[in-house]
Design an enzyme around this catalytic site. Structure first.
Site, PDB file in Angstrom:
ATOM      1  N   ASP A  13       0.790  -1.094  -0.008  1.00 51.92           N
ATOM      2  CA  ASP A  13       0.069  -0.083  -0.009  1.00 51.92           C
ATOM      3  C   ASP A  13       0.862   1.316  -0.035  1.00 51.92           C
ATOM      4  OD1 ASP A  13      -2.344   1.462   0.648  1.00 51.92           O
ATOM      5  OD2 ASP A  13      -1.238   1.830   2.800  1.00 51.92           O
ATOM      6  N   TYR A  15       0.064   5.159   0.743  1.00 52.99           N
ATOM      7  CA  TYR A  15      -0.330   6.214   1.759  1.00 52.99           C
ATOM      8  C   TYR A  15      -0.503   5.697   3.063  1.00 52.99           C
ATOM      9  CZ  TYR A  15      -1.132   8.487  -2.948  1.00 52.99           C
ATOM     10  OH  TYR A  15      -1.367   8.987  -4.225  1.00 52.99           O
ATOM     11  N   ARG A  44      -9.008  12.864   5.764  1.00 51.74           N
ATOM     12  CA  ARG A  44      -8.496  11.369   5.231  1.00 51.74           C
ATOM     13  C   ARG A  44      -9.721  10.422   5.590  1.00 51.74           C
ATOM     14  NH1 ARG A  44      -5.455   7.654   2.614  1.00 51.74           N
ATOM     15  NH2 ARG A  44      -4.527   6.151   3.915  1.00 51.74           N
ATOM     16  N   SER A 119      -2.041   0.602  -5.074  1.00 50.74           N
ATOM     17  CA  SER A 119      -2.735   1.590  -4.068  1.00 50.74           C
ATOM     18  C   SER A 119      -3.842   2.305  -4.826  1.00 50.74           C
ATOM     19  CB  SER A 119      -1.701   2.850  -4.304  1.00 50.74           C
ATOM     20  OG  SER A 119      -2.274   4.155  -3.501  1.00 50.74           O
ATOM     21  N   ASN A 120      -4.856   2.905  -4.056  1.00 50.62           N
ATOM     22  CA  ASN A 120      -5.983   3.696  -4.678  1.00 50.62           C
ATOM     23  C   ASN A 120      -5.535   4.963  -5.198  1.00 50.62           C
ATOM     24  OD1 ASN A 120      -8.075   2.212  -3.256  1.00 50.62           O
ATOM     25  ND2 ASN A 120      -8.228   3.409  -1.465  1.00 50.62           N
TER      26      ASN A 120
HETATM   27  C1  2OP Z   1      -3.812   3.479  -0.586  1.00 48.14           C
HETATM   28  O1  2OP Z   1      -4.489   2.667  -1.260  1.00 48.14           O
HETATM   29  C2  2OP Z   1      -5.522   3.080   1.140  1.00 48.14           C
HETATM   30  O2  2OP Z   1      -4.471   4.874   0.939  1.00 48.14           O
HETATM   31  C3  2OP Z   1      -4.317   3.809   0.749  1.00 48.14           C
HETATM   32  O3  2OP Z   1      -2.496   3.861  -0.820  1.00 48.14           O
END
Ligand code: 2OP
Length: 225
Positions: A13, A15, A44, A119-120
């Site tokens: 992941d 963030y 957030r 990641s998102n």
């Molecule tokens: C990401 O996907 C969930 O923020 C987190 O990087």
């Protein structure tokens, strides 16, 4: 999972896991003194909430759009002024995050196993961030949920990594600091390392991660790297 069974590849992941999002609070505090922490926490929370709602509604906006929408909500909810330059400065903060101090060395130690981000974030957010921070040199690639058209924790997102790596999910070590992401990844079938930076209890809505650690360096140590 025994200490001897180490994953053939790692997926991370971004963030909160590789990149410290706390620097955003400092920028928010400079713009709205006394409100930095409240802004960042609500921002957030709403950002992630909008990803889940967008997936369920099957009307998802990309992570850059969702991040802007959540920012506008946070300032409206806190009844704080925000001019266009300040708004852009806060949005740009997501392109200016710092890796956690132990991350570059830990990624190096995990080589030569493939190391990918999942990641998102959009590619337009992630690629310049990885290039600017130098993490691109320690990664084999970046996967964005945009390629699946849905957000985490949909199994379609985690499937992107298994397909790209050509490995059975259990042979892939998935690393996240977000408990709900770690649970979603475990439900998909990855071997999951939860970096519990905030000392929180694990979420109860699905299977628990395989390993709970405090830093990425701990993950490298667990696999004997
Ligand atoms: C990401 O996907 C969930 O923020 C987190 O990087």
């Amino acid at each position: 999972m025994s200490a001897l069974t180490t994953p053939d590849a790692f997926v991370f992941d971004a963030y909160g896991t590789l990149f410290d999002v706390n620097s955003i609070a400092a920028r928010a505090e400079a713009i709205a003194p006394g409100h930095g922490a409240a802004i960042t926490q609500l921002w957030r929370t709403k950002q992630l909430e909008y990803t889940w709602l967008g997936s369920l509604m099957e009307r998802r906006h990309d992570f850059a759009e969702v991040t802007a929408e959540a920012l506008d909500y946070a300032f409206a909810a806190l009844v704080l002024p925000l001019d266009a330059a300040e708004r852009q400065s806060l949005l740009d903060a997501w392109l200016d995050l710092a890796p956690y101090p132990d991350v570059p060395d830990a990624l190096t130690r995990l080589a030569p196993r493939p190391r990918w981000i999942l990641s998102n974030g959009t590619r337009a957010m992630l690629e310049p961030l990885c290039a600017r921070t130098g993490l691109a040199a320690h990664l084999d690639g970046i996967l964005s949920v945009d390629d699946a058209g849905v957000y985490k924790p949909s199994p379609r997102v985690y499937r992107l990594a298994a397909d790209r790596l050509g490995l059975a999910p259990a042979r892939i070590g998935f690393v996240s600091s977000n408990g709900w992401d770690a649970v979603g990844a475990k439900a998909f079938g990855f071997t999951v390392y939860w970096i519990n930076r905030a000392g929180l209890p694990i979420d109860r809505h699905g299977p628990a991660p395989d390993v709970q650690v405090g830093t990425l360096a701990d993950v490298a140590a667990r696999v004997g790297a």
